[in-house]
Design a protein around this motif. Structure first.
Motif, PDB file in Angstrom:
ATOM      1  N   ASN A   2       0.819  -1.205   0.000  1.00  0.00           N
ATOM      2  CA  ASN A   2       0.000   0.000   0.000  1.00  0.00           C
ATOM      3  C   ASN A   2       0.856   1.260   0.000  1.00  0.00           C
ATOM      4  O   ASN A   2       2.055   1.234   0.245  1.00  0.00           O
ATOM      5  CB  ASN A   2      -0.976  -0.009   1.194  1.00  0.00           C
ATOM      6  CG  ASN A   2      -0.236  -0.060   2.519  1.00  0.00           C
ATOM      7  OD1 ASN A   2       0.787   0.583   2.671  1.00  0.00           O
ATOM      8  ND2 ASN A   2      -0.770  -0.822   3.467  1.00  0.00           N
ATOM      9  N   ASN A 173      -5.772 -10.185  10.740  1.00  0.00           N
ATOM     10  CA  ASN A 173      -6.228  -9.189   9.756  1.00  0.00           C
ATOM     11  C   ASN A 173      -5.061  -8.568   8.992  1.00  0.00           C
ATOM     12  O   ASN A 173      -5.042  -7.363   8.724  1.00  0.00           O
ATOM     13  CB  ASN A 173      -7.057  -8.087  10.443  1.00  0.00           C
ATOM     14  CG  ASN A 173      -8.275  -8.640  11.150  1.00  0.00           C
ATOM     15  OD1 ASN A 173      -8.959  -9.513  10.620  1.00  0.00           O
ATOM     16  ND2 ASN A 173      -8.542  -8.132  12.347  1.00  0.00           N
ATOM     17  N   LYS A 175      -2.812  -7.686   5.855  1.00  0.00           N
ATOM     18  CA  LYS A 175      -3.156  -7.420   4.465  1.00  0.00           C
ATOM     19  C   LYS A 175      -2.388  -8.365   3.551  1.00  0.00           C
ATOM     20  O   LYS A 175      -1.187  -8.559   3.699  1.00  0.00           O
ATOM     21  CB  LYS A 175      -2.832  -5.964   4.110  1.00  0.00           C
ATOM     22  CG  LYS A 175      -3.723  -4.968   4.839  1.00  0.00           C
ATOM     23  CD  LYS A 175      -3.467  -3.549   4.365  1.00  0.00           C
ATOM     24  CE  LYS A 175      -4.401  -2.565   5.063  1.00  0.00           C
ATOM     25  NZ  LYS A 175      -4.178  -1.173   4.599  1.00  0.00           N
ATOM     26  N   LYS A 177      -0.379  -9.682   0.551  1.00  0.00           N
ATOM     27  CA  LYS A 177       0.599  -9.081  -0.357  1.00  0.00           C
ATOM     28  C   LYS A 177       0.856 -10.038  -1.521  1.00  0.00           C
ATOM     29  O   LYS A 177       0.960 -11.248  -1.342  1.00  0.00           O
ATOM     30  CB  LYS A 177       1.917  -8.811   0.383  1.00  0.00           C
ATOM     31  CG  LYS A 177       1.763  -7.906   1.598  1.00  0.00           C
ATOM     32  CD  LYS A 177       1.297  -6.533   1.209  1.00  0.00           C
ATOM     33  CE  LYS A 177       1.359  -5.564   2.376  1.00  0.00           C
ATOM     34  NZ  LYS A 177       0.567  -5.970   3.522  1.00  0.00           N
TER      35      LYS A 177
END
Length: 461
Positions: A2, A173, A175, A177
């Motif tokens: 991100n 939780n 993210k 990749k």
């Protein structure tokens, strides 16, 4: 990845040099601040310059630095052993977790100690981080290590630690990749923290830190080879030196740099696997990989969290072909036995050279007719099948001739020590342009019986 993580990576590119500048320049304009405050100022300046549109994240990042510093809540306990009283040259770090397949940690420790001589072992400490929360597994591994490696534990050469689960950052939780599965993301995120806690504990144990994994074989004499490179690179700038192309294996750091990399791992623990983070860390430090060959570590097996065989291993063994000993004459101050021939030590057949007695200071020198670019040297002493008549304490030197001497060289450079009667060494200075004229085997302590030199093998370009 991100945009926030990329922003932090970009900011780090500016900040890392600032960290070094702050430590080396105590009289800069912010010298009235503490080191921690100076680092915070550096982060602020870098963030404002690179990403003014993301400054809303700076406040939360700053609060994380000041109030939620991960290392403040780390609780690492010693399970086995006692750290050495004095700093060592090298800490060899291993982080191990419970695997669904067979564990190779005990075999790795055995290989490590068998591949190093008693004199070498005085210069390093082995630090093992048992990083699984399962108390049954921890108890079994602690018991096995205590039983099998008791002499090394008593000599303060082996320490085993564990970090409590409450020290870890969230693993829920996370993210996703790239195309990794959630299980793989969780595995690599925890592994980054496992390594960070290991390095954090190791920061004050030695001058240098070597990272290996829990499923490797060590090349005999690897400590001496690493020590000789560290000596040669002592006055050069480097962040890591790599003694294996595999992932995170065989990477050497200055311990003074570990806090920076530990913080980097903890900041970006969700971002990518540790070897990828190391690559970014090197790029941000303006260092290209500095890799030495052949590899000093070979991976046995490596299973992922899901039990799949990892492709992270050398594609093929280092293959340098057969030796091509160039024409040479041999000189020695050893007494040649009646039934032995000195040149047999340099022959490529099964003949060998034998002497009944070898004193400290004795030598055997290969004098090349023409100087050559030597890129690999192998010396084999003793019987091939039995541990007798081998040179336990000796070293090999390369000679360079600048005055055209006819039987010897006037400038010798240390190449390496014999380990278990053997030296098998790549010449790392082959690109210097200097050609080798002499290869000298030097006895540094008398062997208890006669000495047999089976082969002095050279590889030349």
């Amino acid at each position: 990845m991100n945009i926030f993580l990329w922003g932090l990576l970009m900011a780090t590119a500016v900040v890392l040099p600032a960290f070094y500048f702050i430590k080396e320049n105590p009289f800069d304009t912010t010298s009235f601040l503490s080191l921690e405050e100076k680092e915070m100022v550096a982060w602020q300046r870098a963030w404002m310059q690179i990403s003014p549109g993301l400054t809303e994240h700076l406040k939360s990042f700053r609060e994380m630095q000041r109030n939620s510093e991960p290392l403040k809540n780390v609780h690492t306990q010693i399970l086995i052993g006692v750290p050495p009283v004095e700093k060592k040259l090298l800490t060899i770090g291993i982080s191990s977790v419970q695997r669904p397949q067979e564990s190779y940690l005990l075999e790795t420790l055995q290989s490590l100690f068998l591949a190093s001589s008693s004199p070498e072992q005085k210069h390093f400490i082995v630090l093992v981080h048992l990083a699984s929360p399962n108390p049954k597994w921890l108890g079994q591994m602690t018991s096995n290590i205590s039983t099998l490696f008791k002499p090394y534990i008593q000599a303060r050469q082996l320490v085993v630690i564990n970090t409590l689960g409450k020290s870890y950052l969230p693993l829920k939780n996370l993210k996703k990749k790239f195309n990794d599965t959630p299980a793989s993301v969780a595995f690599h995120s925890k592994q980054n923290m496992d390594y960070a806690f290991l390095m954090n504990f190791a920061a004050n144990c030695s001058d240098y830190f070597l990272m290996i994994e829990d499923d490797v074989k060590c090349v005999p004499g690897f400590v001496t080879q690493i020590a000789s490179i560290l000596s040669a690179w002592e006055r050069k700038f480097w962040v890591t030196l790599e003694f294996s192309p595999l992932g995170f294996i065989g990477k050497v750091f200055h311990t003074r740099d570990l806090p920076y990399f530990v913080r980097f791992l903890l900041f970006f623990y969700q971002g990518m696997p540790c070897d990828h983070l190391l690559s970014h860390f090197l790029n941000l430090s303006h260092q290209k990989p500095i890799q030495f060959s052949p590899s000093l570590f070979q991976q046995r097996h490596n299973y992922s969290l899901e039990g799949r065989f990892s492709s992270l291993r050398e594609a093929e063994e280092n293959n340098i072909g057969c030796p091509n000993n160039p024409a040479a004459t041999l000189y020695t101050n050893l007494n040649v036995a009646n039934d032995s021939v000195l040149m047999n030590a340099y022959s490529l057949d099964k003949n060998y050279f034998y002497t009944k007695e070898a004193k400290a200071g004795s030598y055997l020198t290969v004098f090349l007719y023409r100087p050559a670019t030597v890129f690999h040297v192998q010396v084999l002493t003793g019987s091939e099948l039995q541990e007798e008549n081998r040179l336990e304490e000796g070293q090999v030197e390369l000679g360079y001739d600048s005055t055209n001497r006819v039987t010897d060289c006037d400038d010798y450079v240390f190449l390496g020590m014999l380990v278990n009667g053997t030296l098998n060494k790549h010449v790392l200075s082959e690109d210097s342009g200097k050609k080798v004229r002499c290869v000298r085997l030097l006895v540094t302590a008398a062997p208890p019986s006669g000495l047999k030199v089976r082969h002095i093998n050279l590889w030349v370009k």
